[in-house]
Write an enzyme that holds these catalytic residues in place. Structure first.
Site, mmCIF file in Angstrom:
data_model
loop_
_atom_site.group_PDB
_atom_site.id
_atom_site.type_symbol
_atom_site.label_atom_id
_atom_site.label_comp_id
_atom_site.label_asym_id
_atom_site.label_seq_id
_atom_site.Cartn_x
_atom_site.Cartn_y
_atom_site.Cartn_z
ATOM 1 N N GLN A 192 -17.790 -7.670 -1.009
ATOM 2 C CA GLN A 192 -16.847 -8.533 -1.722
ATOM 3 C C GLN A 192 -16.436 -9.757 -0.923
ATOM 4 O O GLN A 192 -15.574 -10.521 -1.359
ATOM 5 C CB GLN A 192 -15.616 -7.742 -2.143
ATOM 6 C CG GLN A 192 -14.732 -7.232 -1.023
ATOM 7 C CD GLN A 192 -13.667 -6.276 -1.532
ATOM 8 O OE1 GLN A 192 -13.966 -5.157 -1.957
ATOM 9 N NE2 GLN A 192 -12.423 -6.720 -1.520
ATOM 10 N N ARG A 238 -3.565 -10.115 4.490
ATOM 11 C CA ARG A 238 -3.863 -11.444 5.028
ATOM 12 C C ARG A 238 -2.608 -12.212 5.440
ATOM 13 O O ARG A 238 -2.718 -13.276 6.047
ATOM 14 C CB ARG A 238 -4.670 -12.250 4.004
ATOM 15 C CG ARG A 238 -6.100 -11.746 3.822
ATOM 16 C CD ARG A 238 -6.924 -12.671 2.937
ATOM 17 N NE ARG A 238 -8.336 -12.329 2.936
ATOM 18 C CZ ARG A 238 -8.942 -11.529 2.066
ATOM 19 N NH1 ARG A 238 -8.220 -10.957 1.104
ATOM 20 N NH2 ARG A 238 -10.227 -11.284 2.152
ATOM 21 N N GLY A 284 -2.540 -2.310 -7.153
ATOM 22 C CA GLY A 284 -1.380 -3.181 -7.271
ATOM 23 C C GLY A 284 -1.582 -4.266 -8.311
ATOM 24 O O GLY A 284 -2.697 -4.756 -8.517
ATOM 25 N N HIS A 325 0.831 -1.212 0.000
ATOM 26 C CA HIS A 325 0.000 0.000 0.000
ATOM 27 C C HIS A 325 0.863 1.259 0.000
ATOM 28 O O HIS A 325 0.572 2.236 -0.701
ATOM 29 C CB HIS A 325 -0.898 0.025 1.240
ATOM 30 C CG HIS A 325 -1.921 -1.051 1.289
ATOM 31 N ND1 HIS A 325 -1.971 -1.988 2.291
ATOM 32 C CD2 HIS A 325 -2.948 -1.358 0.452
ATOM 33 C CE1 HIS A 325 -2.983 -2.807 2.087
ATOM 34 N NE2 HIS A 325 -3.589 -2.453 0.974
#
Length: 534
Positions: free
Chosen positions: A79, A212, A172, A55
């Site tokens: 999502q 994650r 990204g 990020h």
């Protein structure tokens, strides 16, 4: 830095920023007649929070290219599937706020689902208006196991783009399917925003950065790095001549099999833009992986291109880019793409037709309807021959009149969009040398070799004076040329659309005191050095 949690506050903040930019522009315009160009662009970095180095690389790129940077932090319930990790997804707003402040972010937009009119339900159960991408793009890869995921992504991204109305939004390349879907969404809905794809950032082991990754233990992180090793094996096979999907996927599968705890969900080869499955790579393909390690889902990908390298040469006016680029192309047997001549040709046509320089609409029509052709000259001392609408304008585009107006024309978004599309089509197969002001950052951001040529204002003025003398142009004093070049530098580097910038991965060459041949030789040596590493 501001932390905004409501749509009303966001709109108020953006209106204030735009008003301040206009006010500053008006003040500067009174002080100096040359300041008629202003970098007022807004960059958006959409995230779900739990920020990491990936990020931060997006934020750094946005900070470099825009006057205002907005980071959105929103964990989007649309999502997530019914049995996915929405409830336990990391929520670290205070830590994220500190990171954003350190990175120079202007504002964070962190609304609740209710603020955006989104119930905390998955996409199948929600009654909210949805944006549905083409089924062929969301049925394969991650879409096969994450039903409704990309509808949720497309819906919230469309909301954010509509609310912020950024000039650029940053994503990204790690999420290759998401990136392709968002680019298609923007194109299909004619949204006035540039989607900027940024390289995947990796941990020391090669594991792609992801929020994650926090779910993984230290030993699991080392095991998860096998995904990257599998992609590296495929890249090596590709460089050795392997082009068929079945063989490339098998190479990855064999590497992943070495770590029994990694359970493969898919290994697929698709066309990066359409996401259509490929049997064989003709031009380029995205090799994508999804796997599970315990309860953590991991994804990664690499782009495999069957093309000759591209050399991107950027730099300010008068740095010698055109002459150097032509010599480099000749020495290496590559095609020379004179992008500057294209902008000069459009400028000439604008002047020829008597269109006002600030008549953006008429110029947009002209740029999108004109036909430009470039033909290399065998004589290095002669410029590339340029035709626009079947008229040879090779000499006409080098006049002082065109030179004085080309920056104003090149800065117009519609002109750049039209010409960049044509340049990128020419670059599809690679094997070219292109020069300009945003080649490495915008036109060919994936160029294998990036060079930033520069020289002092005095040196560039001297070179420009010599060029005019050779072309039989009227005499212009060095003092006037230095003033013109300084003004051109300011305009090019502060314009809102594709400003003059050095790419982060470009090599800078200061050319004062060097001959064209010296500079070209340095670039050729660097190219060959890079080539040996591929």
């Amino acid at each position: 830095m501001r932390l905004l949690t409501t749509v009303a506050a966001l709109r108020c903040y953006l209106n204030k920023r735009r008003w301040e930019s206009q006010l500053t522009a008006s003040e500067e315009q009174i002080l100096d007649s040359m300041t008629s160009w202003y970098q007022t662009a807004i960059g958006l970095v959409p995230t779900m929070g739990s920020l990491h180095q990936g990020h931060l690389s997006l934020i750094e790129r946005a900070r470099h290219e825009n006057s205002t940077v907005i980071v959105s932090i929103f964990i989007n319930p649309l999502q997530f599937g019914p049995n996915e990790d929405y409830g336990r997804y990391p929520r670290t707003l205070e830590q994220d706020r500190q990171l954003c402040e350190q990175a120079g972010v202007d504002a964070i937009f962190a609304p609740s689902p209710e603020e955006l009119g989104i119930p905390q339900k998955n996409i199948q159960e929600s009654q909210v208006t949805q944006v549905i991408p083409p089924s062929v793009m969301i049925s394969g890869l991650c879409g096969h196991s994450r039903l409704g995921h990309f509808q949720g992504v497309a819906t919230i991204v469309t909301k954010l783009l509509n609310l912020v109305q950024p000039d650029r939004a940053y994503f990204g390349q790690k999420d290759g399917q998401q990136l392709a879907v968002i680019k298609r969404l923007v194109a299909d809905l004619n949204l006035p925003v540039e989607i900027v794809a940024c390289p995947t950032v990796r941990e020391a082991s090669g594991l792609a950065c992801s929020s994650r990754n926090q779910y993984l233990t230290a030993p699991e992180k080392q095991q998860a790095a096998v995904l990257y090793r599998g992609l590296l094996q495929a890249e090596a096979a590709f460089k050795a001549g392997v082009r068929y999907s079945s063989r490339l996927r098998e190479v990855v599968r064999q590497e992943l099999a070495k770590v029994s705890s990694v359970l493969v969900e898919y290994i697929e080869l698709v066309e990066p833009t359409t996401l259509m499955p490929l049997d064989k790579i003709q031009e380029e393909g995205m090799l994508a992986i999804a796997a599970r390690l315990g309860s953590t889902r991991l994804i990664d990908n690499t782009i495999l291109r069957d093309r000759q390298p591209i050399i991107a040469i950027d730099g300010p006016a008068g740095a010698g880019k055109s002459t150097v680029a032509r010599q480099v192309a000749t020495k290496l047997g590559l095609v020379y793409l004179d992008t500057g001549a294209m902008y000069r040709a459009v400028t000439w046509l604008v002047l020829q037709q008597g269109i006002a320089i600030d008549d953006d609409c008429a110029i947009a029509e002209l740029a999108n309807n004109c036909k430009i052709e470039l033909t290399p000259s065998q004589d290095l001392q002669s410029p590339v021959r340029v035709w626009i609408n079947d008229t040879d304008v090779t000499q006409d585009i080098r006049t002082i009149e065109v030179t004085s107006q080309v920056s104003a024309i090149a800065a117009q978004a519609a002109v750049r969009e039209a010409l960049v599309k044509q340049q990128q089509r020419w670059g599809k197969r690679g094997g070219l040398v292109a020069e300009g002001r945003d080649i490495g950052t915008h036109v060919f951001p994936d160029a294998e070799v990036k060079i930033f040529l520069t020289a002092s204002v005095g040196e560039r003025a001297r070179r420009r004076q010599q060029d005019f003398q050779k072309q039989g142009q009227p005499e212009v004093s060095l003092e006037q040329l230095e003033k013109d070049i300084a003004e051109r530098d300011w305009k090019d580097s502060t314009r809102k659309v594709s400003p003059l910038q050095k790419a982060a991965d470009a090599v800078e060459l200061q050319t004062d005191g060097l001959s064209i041949s010296d500079v070209a030789s340095q670039i050729v040596d660097y190219y060959q050095q890079r080539l040996s590493q591929w």
